[in-house]
Design an enzyme around this catalytic site. Structure first.
Site, PDB file in Angstrom:
ATOM      1  N   ASP A  40       0.853  -1.196   0.000  1.00  0.00           N
ATOM      2  CA  ASP A  40       0.000   0.000   0.000  1.00  0.00           C
ATOM      3  C   ASP A  40       0.883   1.237   0.000  1.00  0.00           C
ATOM      4  OD1 ASP A  40      -3.253   0.260   0.818  1.00  0.00           O
ATOM      5  OD2 ASP A  40      -2.067   2.108   1.028  1.00  0.00           O
ATOM      6  N   VAL A  63       1.522   1.640  -7.039  1.00  0.00           N
ATOM      7  CA  VAL A  63       1.230   0.859  -8.253  1.00  0.00           C
ATOM      8  C   VAL A  63       1.536   1.619  -9.538  1.00  0.00           C
ATOM      9  CG1 VAL A  63      -0.529  -0.578  -7.133  1.00  0.00           C
ATOM     10  CG2 VAL A  63      -1.240   1.528  -8.318  1.00  0.00           C
ATOM     11  N   TYR A 154     -13.291   8.570 -13.222  1.00  0.00           N
ATOM     12  CA  TYR A 154     -13.374   7.272 -12.539  1.00  0.00           C
ATOM     13  C   TYR A 154     -14.058   6.242 -13.445  1.00  0.00           C
ATOM     14  CZ  TYR A 154     -14.306   3.773  -8.929  1.00  0.00           C
ATOM     15  OH  TYR A 154     -14.368   2.607  -8.208  1.00  0.00           O
ATOM     16  N   LYS A 158     -12.568   2.722 -15.116  1.00  0.00           N
ATOM     17  CA  LYS A 158     -13.143   1.402 -14.823  1.00  0.00           C
ATOM     18  C   LYS A 158     -13.655   0.724 -16.098  1.00  0.00           C
ATOM     19  CE  LYS A 158     -12.089   1.300 -10.516  1.00  0.00           C
ATOM     20  NZ  LYS A 158     -11.216   0.253  -9.948  1.00  0.00           N
TER      21      LYS A 158
HETATM   22  P1  NAD Z   1     -10.132   2.478  -0.126  1.00  0.00           P
HETATM   23  O1  NAD Z   1      -9.805   3.902  -0.298  1.00  0.00           O
HETATM   24  O2  NAD Z   1     -10.851   2.037   1.098  1.00  0.00           O
HETATM   25  O3  NAD Z   1      -8.796   1.587  -0.252  1.00  0.00           O
HETATM   26  C1  NAD Z   1      -7.908   1.750  -1.327  1.00  0.00           C
HETATM   27  C2  NAD Z   1      -6.482   1.465  -0.860  1.00  0.00           C
HETATM   28  O4  NAD Z   1      -5.606   1.635  -1.996  1.00  0.00           O
HETATM   29  C3  NAD Z   1      -5.999   2.457   0.218  1.00  0.00           C
HETATM   30  O5  NAD Z   1      -5.416   1.766   1.310  1.00  0.00           O
HETATM   31  C4  NAD Z   1      -4.977   3.323  -0.515  1.00  0.00           C
HETATM   32  O6  NAD Z   1      -3.939   3.823   0.324  1.00  0.00           O
HETATM   33  C5  NAD Z   1      -4.445   2.356  -1.557  1.00  0.00           C
HETATM   34  N1  NAD Z   1      -3.799   3.059  -2.683  1.00  0.00           N
HETATM   35  C6  NAD Z   1      -4.206   4.222  -3.291  1.00  0.00           C
HETATM   36  N2  NAD Z   1      -3.310   4.588  -4.222  1.00  0.00           N
HETATM   37  C7  NAD Z   1      -2.347   3.630  -4.241  1.00  0.00           C
HETATM   38  C8  NAD Z   1      -1.164   3.444  -5.003  1.00  0.00           C
HETATM   39  N3  NAD Z   1      -0.773   4.347  -5.922  1.00  0.00           N
HETATM   40  N4  NAD Z   1      -0.411   2.355  -4.777  1.00  0.00           N
HETATM   41  C9  NAD Z   1      -0.760   1.453  -3.822  1.00  0.00           C
HETATM   42  N5  NAD Z   1      -1.858   1.589  -3.052  1.00  0.00           N
HETATM   43  C10 NAD Z   1      -2.645   2.656  -3.260  1.00  0.00           C
HETATM   44  O7  NAD Z   1     -10.984   2.060  -1.446  1.00  0.00           O
HETATM   45  P2  NAD Z   1     -11.799   0.710  -1.761  1.00  0.00           P
HETATM   46  O8  NAD Z   1     -13.241   1.069  -1.822  1.00  0.00           O
HETATM   47  O9  NAD Z   1     -11.339  -0.391  -0.890  1.00  0.00           O
HETATM   48  O10 NAD Z   1     -11.324   0.478  -3.260  1.00  0.00           O
HETATM   49  C11 NAD Z   1     -10.564  -0.646  -3.668  1.00  0.00           C
HETATM   50  C12 NAD Z   1     -10.836  -0.905  -5.149  1.00  0.00           C
HETATM   51  O11 NAD Z   1     -12.219  -1.242  -5.326  1.00  0.00           O
HETATM   52  C13 NAD Z   1     -10.573   0.303  -6.037  1.00  0.00           C
HETATM   53  O12 NAD Z   1      -9.996  -0.115  -7.245  1.00  0.00           O
HETATM   54  C14 NAD Z   1     -11.975   0.843  -6.300  1.00  0.00           C
HETATM   55  O13 NAD Z   1     -12.053   1.591  -7.477  1.00  0.00           O
HETATM   56  C15 NAD Z   1     -12.762  -0.450  -6.361  1.00  0.00           C
HETATM   57  N6  NAD Z   1     -14.198  -0.270  -6.175  1.00  0.00           N
HETATM   58  C16 NAD Z   1     -14.685   0.301  -5.039  1.00  0.00           C
HETATM   59  C17 NAD Z   1     -16.062   0.497  -4.904  1.00  0.00           C
HETATM   60  C18 NAD Z   1     -16.663   1.157  -3.695  1.00  0.00           C
HETATM   61  O14 NAD Z   1     -17.847   1.560  -3.788  1.00  0.00           O
HETATM   62  N7  NAD Z   1     -15.957   1.271  -2.572  1.00  0.00           N
HETATM   63  C19 NAD Z   1     -16.926   0.083  -5.922  1.00  0.00           C
HETATM   64  C20 NAD Z   1     -16.386  -0.497  -7.060  1.00  0.00           C
HETATM   65  C21 NAD Z   1     -15.019  -0.684  -7.177  1.00  0.00           C
END
Ligand code: NAD
Length: 277
Positions: A40, A63, A154, A158
């Site tokens: 992370d 990443v 966003y 996606k």
């Molecule tokens: P979150 O913010 O709770 O967690 C995301 C994590 O990714 C964080 O710990 C952050 O520090 C880390 N991160 C951000 N940039 C980074 C980088 N450059 N390198 C490494 N780590 C990095 O978000 P989440 O809701 O858990 O999202 C996780 C995935 O799920 C994302 O790809 C998001 O787009 C996808 N997603 C989320 C939702 C939702 O509604 N929460 C819906 C669909 C898809």
């Protein structure tokens, strides 16, 4: 190496594993007997998560930096052995009117959400293909099949992750390496802080997405939409005339979930965090 058809014993590397969906997935897979590593960008939260989860393999990971990703996977393989599953999960969702989105924010979002997934997929494949075994699981979104004002960049990332993952899957169909994606509906993590969701359909929980990832490891499939109902409704939009589907989006609140439906004070901490990475 873990046997096919089971999570137990598998070496799994998760990007963005310090919170939200990545963290819930780590916890679920550890409970199921996997050997899990997390990376992370948020070092402070990473340290806490490592303590809570008891993982032994972890690194700072950005990443968007291929060298950082390679160091993460090298570390995972040094500590835990050949990586069986890479979950490309890290992602951000800064919201706002498209014309006002700072260039640096647009660029960073594409770099993390799309290029980060491409980098993670390529690096996983180069390790897995010679072994003719492994599984790449990308976390895309139902936003990859819909259009939500206030989240244009966003949604674009996606849609692109969906297309990338589907294409790569076809390319390596007979390679012994599986390629899948999980497409979550609104999920209760900090990413949706202050947003309103849709009428009549509750957000899902990060544990639901974790269960979908665990299910894919047991039985690889091209894609899983979570929830099934939200997935079916999203897919059905493609068969409706766009005037009807846009009308439904307005009535059900899906179209305003990232605009009028946002409580700015409840969202501010998340926006500050992701605009700073
Ligand atoms: P979150 O913010 O709770 O967690 C995301 C994590 O990714 C964080 O710990 C952050 O520090 C880390 N991160 C951000 N940039 C980074 C980088 N450059 N390198 C490494 N780590 C990095 O978000 P989440 O809701 O858990 O999202 C996780 C995935 O799920 C994302 O790809 C998001 O787009 C996808 N997603 C989320 C939702 C939702 O509604 N929460 C819906 C669909 C898809």
């Amino acid at each position: 190496m873990g046997r096919a058809g089971t999570v137990h014993g598998k070496v799994v590397a998760i990007s963005g594993g310090a919170r939200g969906i990545g963290y819930a997935t780590a916890r679920r897979l550890i409970d199921d007997g996997a050997r899990v590593a997390i990376g992370d960008i948020d070092d402070e939260r990473l340290k806490e998560a490592v303590g809570e989860l008891g993982v032994t393999a972890y690194t700072h990971l950005d990443v968007t930096d291929p060298d950082s990703f390679a160091r993460f996977l090298d570390h995972v393989e040094d500590v835990l052995g050949p990586v069986d599953v890479v979950v490309n999960n890290a992602g951000i969702m800064p919201l706002g009117a498209s014309a006002e989105e700072p260039d640096a924010v647009s660029r960073r979002e594409v770099e993390i959400n799309l290029l980060g997934v491409i980098t993670g997929t390529k690096q996983a494949l180069t390790r897995m293909l010679p072994r003719r075994s492994g599984h790449v699981i990308n976390i895309s979104s139902l936003a990859g099949e819909s259009y939500v004002p206030g989240g244009a960049t966003y949604c674009a990332t996606k849609h692109a992750v969906k297309a990338y993952t589907e294409t790569v899957r076809r390319e390596y169909r007979n390679s012994g390496v599986s390629v899948s994606q999980v497409m979550p509906f609104f999920t209760n993590t900090e990413l949706v802080a202050g947003t309103s969701g849709t009428k009549g359909m509750r957000n899902v929980e990060p544990e639901d997405i974790a269960a979908a990832v665990a299910g894919l490891i047991v039985r690889p499939r091209p894609r899983v939409r979570v929830s099934k109902l939200a997935g079916a409704i999203t897919q059905s939009q493609a068969f409706l005339p766009s005037r009807v589907s846009e009308y439904l989006g307005r009535v059900l609140g899906a179209e305003s979930a990232f605009t009028a439906g946002v409580d700015p004070s409840a969202r501010q901490a998340y926006e500050d965090r992701v605009r700073a990475v």
